[in-house]
Write a protein that holds these residues in place. Structure first.
Motif, mmCIF file in Angstrom:
data_model
loop_
_atom_site.group_PDB
_atom_site.id
_atom_site.type_symbol
_atom_site.label_atom_id
_atom_site.label_comp_id
_atom_site.label_asym_id
_atom_site.label_seq_id
_atom_site.Cartn_x
_atom_site.Cartn_y
_atom_site.Cartn_z
ATOM 1 N N LYS A 363 -7.099 0.595 -2.473
ATOM 2 C CA LYS A 363 -6.696 2.030 -2.361
ATOM 3 C C LYS A 363 -5.241 1.961 -1.889
ATOM 4 O O LYS A 363 -4.659 1.104 -1.639
ATOM 5 C CB LYS A 363 -7.525 2.426 -1.005
ATOM 6 N N ILE A 364 -4.690 3.084 -2.236
ATOM 7 C CA ILE A 364 -3.488 3.458 -2.173
ATOM 8 C C ILE A 364 -3.415 4.904 -1.098
ATOM 9 O O ILE A 364 -3.994 5.705 -1.355
ATOM 10 C CB ILE A 364 -2.613 3.981 -3.141
ATOM 11 N N ASP A 365 -2.722 4.537 -0.021
ATOM 12 C CA ASP A 365 -2.709 5.589 1.331
ATOM 13 C C ASP A 365 -4.292 6.084 1.508
ATOM 14 O O ASP A 365 -4.440 7.208 1.803
ATOM 15 C CB ASP A 365 -1.784 6.764 1.063
ATOM 16 N N GLY A 366 -5.288 5.026 1.412
ATOM 17 C CA GLY A 366 -6.558 5.535 1.950
ATOM 18 C C GLY A 366 -7.445 6.231 0.784
ATOM 19 O O GLY A 366 -8.566 6.389 0.877
ATOM 20 N N GLU A 367 -6.702 6.278 -0.533
ATOM 21 C CA GLU A 367 -7.344 6.993 -1.684
ATOM 22 C C GLU A 367 -7.783 5.547 -2.714
ATOM 23 O O GLU A 367 -6.945 4.864 -2.839
ATOM 24 C CB GLU A 367 -6.824 7.947 -2.316
ATOM 25 N N LYS A 368 -8.971 5.632 -2.997
ATOM 26 C CA LYS A 368 -9.548 4.481 -4.120
ATOM 27 C C LYS A 368 -8.689 4.745 -5.382
ATOM 28 O O LYS A 368 -8.632 5.921 -5.969
ATOM 29 C CB LYS A 368 -10.902 4.709 -4.081
ATOM 30 N N ILE A 369 -8.199 3.716 -5.972
ATOM 31 C CA ILE A 369 -7.657 3.701 -7.393
ATOM 32 C C ILE A 369 -8.490 2.829 -8.203
ATOM 33 O O ILE A 369 -8.602 1.826 -8.098
ATOM 34 C CB ILE A 369 -6.141 3.080 -7.466
#
Length: 397
Positions: A363-369
């Protein structure tokens, strides 16, 4: 007359898979004679895990009873590599790799064993001095049938996998350790039984002396397979308190009681009570939390255990971020997500990092990549999360 709290009964049973020969060893221990025993470990990695700690803890139990304990570093046997628990030939290590791996071992093992009261030896000191004649004399004590009947070789032959001739020499080398040391007892995992019995044979033939064998139960890793660095399912002695606690909380429920028996000092009566409570409907999570506190306390202290538990609750129950997050300055303006995970130290290779990304573990800043081709711009700081426990703030240098 013994009781269930008798230390000799405990040392012969707790975490023990098999003792050869049990009644004779018990008689020897009850005679109050101080015995000489050893545990050998090959430095095939820089880290010792809780599975390695089981025989180390048993060695410490003998040490506490006043016996002469020896910690053997297999700096020669590691050149071949033991394949007792492998389904293929093990890649031999170089001497420099072995030396590098051992550097941190004593520090880790010192969390269990009192090295001021233990003897440390290196099997290179005697094994590299053996000539071809001596090796042939050792080999003469065993047959090809004895070697080839081992399950691992039968399995590999059925699958058409190669078996190196050098692999047959490993039990001879480990067996000769017993001869060189003149011990009364050898400790090891139950996957080491064949090798340990080779030492029993050689000790009898060459020293006319009995050597007892004690095998320990094997500890399964966090995913239910044997705890192994190759499976990436280990809980390491050198792990941080948070890592140890989090990994213990991720273990399968059916391993809880085994971990209590093999990895803690809780009385067996209390462990049996917990078994009954769980069977009656007790929440496994509560017992895992107790397990986490017990094990982290052993290796890091009670304060660290309490902090690790508080952080775990904060992250996983309250869904908050950790109280402290490390920061890393990076030189480039942007990174491919796979390169970023590797650069952050959260994956050993790009292939592993890609697997983590595509598996939804990044995750980047809480968002899944999930697209491994994603590029992360470092014009502003980002919070990188890999898995459930790894957090890092990444910023442009």
């Amino acid at each position: 007359m013994t009781t269930k709290h008798d230390p000799i009964t405990s040392i012969l049973t707790r975490g023990v898979s098999e003792v050869i020969v049990k009644n004779e060893l018990e008689s020897l221990l009850r005679s109050k004679k101080k015995i000489k025993l050893y545990l050998g470990l090959d430095p095939t990695s820089t880290l010792l895990h809780l599975g390695n700690a089981i025989p180390l803890r048993k060695l410490k139990a003998f040490q506490d009873l006043g016996h002469h304990v020896i910690f053997l570093v297999g700096n020669f046997t590691a050149l071949i590599g033991d394949t007792s628990d492998k389904d293929s030939m093990r890649k031999p290590l170089t001497q420099s790799e072995i030396d590098e791996n051992f550097k941190t071992w004593k520090e880790q093992a010192s969390k269990i064993l009192d090295f001021s009261k233990a003897e440390t030896v290196y099997n290179k000191d005697w094994l590299e001095k053996l000539g071809f004649k001596e090796i042939l004399e050792l080999a003469n004590k065993f047959t090809v049938q004895q070697m080839i009947e081992r399950d691992m070789y039968q399995d590999r032959m059925s699958k058409g996998k190669p078996i190196g001739l050098h692999e047959f020499l490993y039990p001879l080398m480990q067996g000769y350790d017993s001869v060189a040391l003149g011990v009364d007892l050898e400790l090891g995992g139950n996957d080491q039984l064949f090798n340990m019995l080779a030492g029993r044979t050689l000790q009898k033939v060459l020293n006319n002396r009995e050597k007892h064998v004690m095998t320990m139960k094997l500890l399964l890793g966090t995913d239910g397979r044997k705890m192994s660095k190759s499976y990436n399912n280990t809980i390491n002695i050198a792990d941080t308190p948070g890592e140890q606690y989090g990994k213990l909380m991720s273990t399968t429920d059916d391993l809880i009681l085994d971990y209590f028996e093999l990895c803690t000092d809780l009385p067996m009566e209390e462990i049996k009570s917990m078994a009954a409570e769980m069977k009656a409907g007790g929440n496994p999570r509560d017992y895992k939390m107790r397990l986490g506190r017990e094990i982290v306390t052993i290796y890091h202290g009670a304060d660290s255990a309490a902090h690790a538990e508080a952080e775990f609750k904060k992250i996983f129950q309250k869904k908050d971020l950790p109280s402290e997050i490390a920061e890393k300055e990076l030189p480039e303006a942007s990174y491919n997500i796979v390169e970023l995970v590797v650069t952050a130290g959260f994956a050993p290779s790009k292939n592993e990092a890609r697997r983590l990304v595509e598996g939804g573990g990044v995750k980047i800043d809480g968002e899944k990549i999930t697209d491994y081709k994603s590029v992360i711009d470092l014009k502003k700081p980002h919070l990188l999360q890999v898995g459930k426990r790894n957090f890092l703030k990444v910023v442009r240098r």
